[in-house]
Design a protein around this motif. Sequence first.
Motif, PDB file in Angstrom:
ATOM      1  N   ARG A 154      20.137  80.156  73.795  1.00 53.34           N
ATOM      2  CA  ARG A 154      21.573  80.149  74.088  1.00 53.34           C
ATOM      3  C   ARG A 154      22.329  79.092  73.285  1.00 53.34           C
ATOM      4  O   ARG A 154      23.525  79.228  73.055  1.00 53.34           O
ATOM      5  N   TYR A 155      21.623  78.032  72.880  1.00 50.02           N
ATOM      6  CA  TYR A 155      22.268  76.932  72.173  1.00 50.02           C
ATOM      7  C   TYR A 155      21.429  76.509  70.976  1.00 50.02           C
ATOM      8  O   TYR A 155      20.221  76.741  70.933  1.00 50.02           O
ATOM      9  N   LEU A 156      22.095  75.842  70.033  1.00 51.93           N
ATOM     10  CA  LEU A 156      21.409  75.190  68.924  1.00 51.93           C
ATOM     11  C   LEU A 156      21.632  73.688  69.047  1.00 51.93           C
ATOM     12  O   LEU A 156      22.771  73.241  69.239  1.00 51.93           O
ATOM     13  N   VAL A 157      20.556  72.928  68.939  1.00 48.77           N
ATOM     14  CA  VAL A 157      20.641  71.464  68.965  1.00 48.77           C
ATOM     15  C   VAL A 157      20.344  70.950  67.560  1.00 48.77           C
ATOM     16  O   VAL A 157      19.327  71.301  66.961  1.00 48.77           O
ATOM     17  N   PHE A 158      21.247  70.121  67.038  1.00 51.12           N
ATOM     18  CA  PHE A 158      21.111  69.557  65.693  1.00 51.12           C
ATOM     19  C   PHE A 158      20.610  68.117  65.826  1.00 51.12           C
ATOM     20  O   PHE A 158      21.340  67.236  66.294  1.00 51.12           O
ATOM     21  N   HIS A 159      19.366  67.910  65.436  1.00 48.79           N
ATOM     22  CA  HIS A 159      18.754  66.586  65.490  1.00 48.79           C
ATOM     23  C   HIS A 159      18.990  65.894  64.142  1.00 48.79           C
ATOM     24  O   HIS A 159      18.696  66.464  63.081  1.00 48.79           O
ATOM     25  N   CYS A 160      19.485  64.672  64.193  1.00 46.70           N
ATOM     26  CA  CYS A 160      19.931  63.976  62.977  1.00 46.70           C
ATOM     27  C   CYS A 160      19.065  62.760  62.666  1.00 46.70           C
ATOM     28  O   CYS A 160      18.268  62.321  63.498  1.00 46.70           O
ATOM     29  N   LEU A 191      25.894  75.049  56.842  1.00 46.76           N
ATOM     30  CA  LEU A 191      25.158  73.801  56.655  1.00 46.76           C
ATOM     31  C   LEU A 191      25.503  73.315  55.258  1.00 46.76           C
ATOM     32  O   LEU A 191      24.967  73.791  54.259  1.00 46.76           O
ATOM     33  N   ALA A 192      26.440  72.379  55.182  1.00 46.82           N
ATOM     34  CA  ALA A 192      27.016  71.979  53.900  1.00 46.82           C
ATOM     35  C   ALA A 192      26.120  71.001  53.153  1.00 46.82           C
ATOM     36  O   ALA A 192      25.676  70.002  53.711  1.00 46.82           O
ATOM     37  N   TYR A 193      25.883  71.311  51.870  1.00 46.83           N
ATOM     38  CA  TYR A 193      25.144  70.402  50.988  1.00 46.83           C
ATOM     39  C   TYR A 193      26.010  69.919  49.817  1.00 46.83           C
ATOM     40  O   TYR A 193      25.594  69.028  49.077  1.00 46.83           O
ATOM     41  N   ASP A 194      27.193  70.506  49.641  1.00 45.59           N
ATOM     42  CA  ASP A 194      28.137  70.066  48.611  1.00 45.59           C
ATOM     43  C   ASP A 194      29.482  69.753  49.245  1.00 45.59           C
ATOM     44  O   ASP A 194      29.913  70.432  50.190  1.00 45.59           O
ATOM     45  N   MET A 195      30.143  68.733  48.697  1.00 45.86           N
ATOM     46  CA  MET A 195      31.490  68.376  49.138  1.00 45.86           C
ATOM     47  C   MET A 195      32.356  68.171  47.912  1.00 45.86           C
ATOM     48  O   MET A 195      31.995  67.406  46.998  1.00 45.86           O
ATOM     49  N   ASN A 196      33.461  68.870  47.846  1.00 48.07           N
ATOM     50  CA  ASN A 196      34.399  68.774  46.723  1.00 48.07           C
ATOM     51  C   ASN A 196      33.710  69.004  45.380  1.00 48.07           C
ATOM     52  O   ASN A 196      33.970  68.311  44.396  1.00 48.07           O
ATOM     53  N   GLY A 205      27.006  62.348  54.966  1.00 47.57           N
ATOM     54  CA  GLY A 205      25.949  63.046  55.681  1.00 47.57           C
ATOM     55  C   GLY A 205      24.820  63.626  54.872  1.00 47.57           C
ATOM     56  O   GLY A 205      24.103  64.496  55.357  1.00 47.57           O
ATOM     57  N   ALA A 206      24.635  63.181  53.623  1.00 43.97           N
ATOM     58  CA  ALA A 206      23.583  63.734  52.763  1.00 43.97           C
ATOM     59  C   ALA A 206      22.215  63.710  53.433  1.00 43.97           C
ATOM     60  O   ALA A 206      21.910  62.791  54.203  1.00 43.97           O
ATOM     61  N   PRO A 207      21.408  64.726  53.190  1.00 40.11           N
ATOM     62  CA  PRO A 207      21.683  65.830  52.263  1.00 40.11           C
ATOM     63  C   PRO A 207      22.344  67.039  52.902  1.00 40.11           C
ATOM     64  O   PRO A 207      22.698  67.980  52.203  1.00 40.11           O
ATOM     65  N   LEU A 208      22.542  67.009  54.242  1.00 41.00           N
ATOM     66  CA  LEU A 208      23.031  68.209  54.918  1.00 41.00           C
ATOM     67  C   LEU A 208      23.816  67.837  56.166  1.00 41.00           C
ATOM     68  O   LEU A 208      23.395  66.988  56.948  1.00 41.00           O
ATOM     69  N   ARG A 209      24.957  68.503  56.336  1.00 37.15           N
ATOM     70  CA  ARG A 209      25.745  68.324  57.551  1.00 37.15           C
ATOM     71  C   ARG A 209      26.256  69.663  58.037  1.00 37.15           C
ATOM     72  O   ARG A 209      26.435  70.602  57.269  1.00 37.15           O
ATOM     73  N   LEU A 210      26.483  69.731  59.314  1.00 42.29           N
ATOM     74  CA  LEU A 210      27.054  70.930  59.914  1.00 42.29           C
ATOM     75  C   LEU A 210      28.559  70.947  59.702  1.00 42.29           C
ATOM     76  O   LEU A 210      29.223  69.925  59.831  1.00 42.29           O
ATOM     77  N   ARG A 211      29.089  72.120  59.364  1.00 41.10           N
ATOM     78  CA  ARG A 211      30.525  72.348  59.383  1.00 41.10           C
ATOM     79  C   ARG A 211      30.784  73.492  60.350  1.00 41.10           C
ATOM     80  O   ARG A 211      30.373  74.623  60.119  1.00 41.10           O
ATOM     81  N   TYR A 223      23.558  64.250  58.469  1.00 39.17           N
ATOM     82  CA  TYR A 223      22.142  63.888  58.301  1.00 39.17           C
ATOM     83  C   TYR A 223      21.219  64.811  59.102  1.00 39.17           C
ATOM     84  O   TYR A 223      20.273  64.358  59.750  1.00 39.17           O
ATOM     85  N   VAL A 224      21.502  66.099  59.062  1.00 38.03           N
ATOM     86  CA  VAL A 224      20.745  67.060  59.881  1.00 38.03           C
ATOM     87  C   VAL A 224      19.313  67.180  59.368  1.00 38.03           C
ATOM     88  O   VAL A 224      19.071  67.388  58.170  1.00 38.03           O
TER      89      VAL A 224
END
Length: 255
Positions: A154-160, A191-196, A205-211, A223-224
Amino acid sequence: MNRRRWLSGMAVAALGAALTACDKLTTSPGVQKTLARAEGLTRRAQRLVVDRKALAQEFAEHEISPDFRANGSTSPGDADYRALVAGGFADWRLVIDGLVERPLSLSLTQLRAEPARTQITRHDCVEGWSAIGKWSGARLGPLLDRAGLKEGARYLVFHCADTLDPNAPEGLGRYYESIDLIDAYHPQSILAYDMNGAPLGVPHGAPLRLRVERQLGYKHAKYVMRIEAVADLTGIGGGKGGFWEDRGYEWYAGI
């Protein structure tokens, strides 16, 4: 002069008493239950009125903010994370497990080969500031389909990777967040790995962050390291669904 000082002192004392009373009120179990019910009502009302797949506003390249503020952790000191930074994230893996049929462990190169999306959106922080950035990353929905969610998920938990509160009891200091499957499958949840147009930097948040673009900024976990599919949120962290939620923030931060 003495009278003015006396009146000023009385005003300060009254304000302090009011703030103390307010703090006691908001931390009482009864008020907390009422606020939780109100949060659930807000979530249901928003999803009743707004199409579940309605997109958050997107912007043009010239509207990107020249200075996108980095908030929260900006340079985690955790030894395991510093080792990953030193190695250029070559040994980093994104783990997707929990209530899934096919657990995944993906390198950054493998993740970049997954179905992706680029979007220019506004980040709204609960502190009151906003900034517009361009994000590219793997679409969350197709990754979940590849892993195969089990019926009870039912849910996703993002451990950082970042310990935001080193003084917290064991297991409560690292950042984590959670969303439900409606937000997980939203077209703009990536799951963003590039910004601008460049690889995500450590402050962001490298290498990965949730958007998750229809939520306030604290839901956009940085920092996912691991995504865990679960049936409920009890027993994870403080049981409220996120680092800040365990400290009184609302779990549903839809905007």
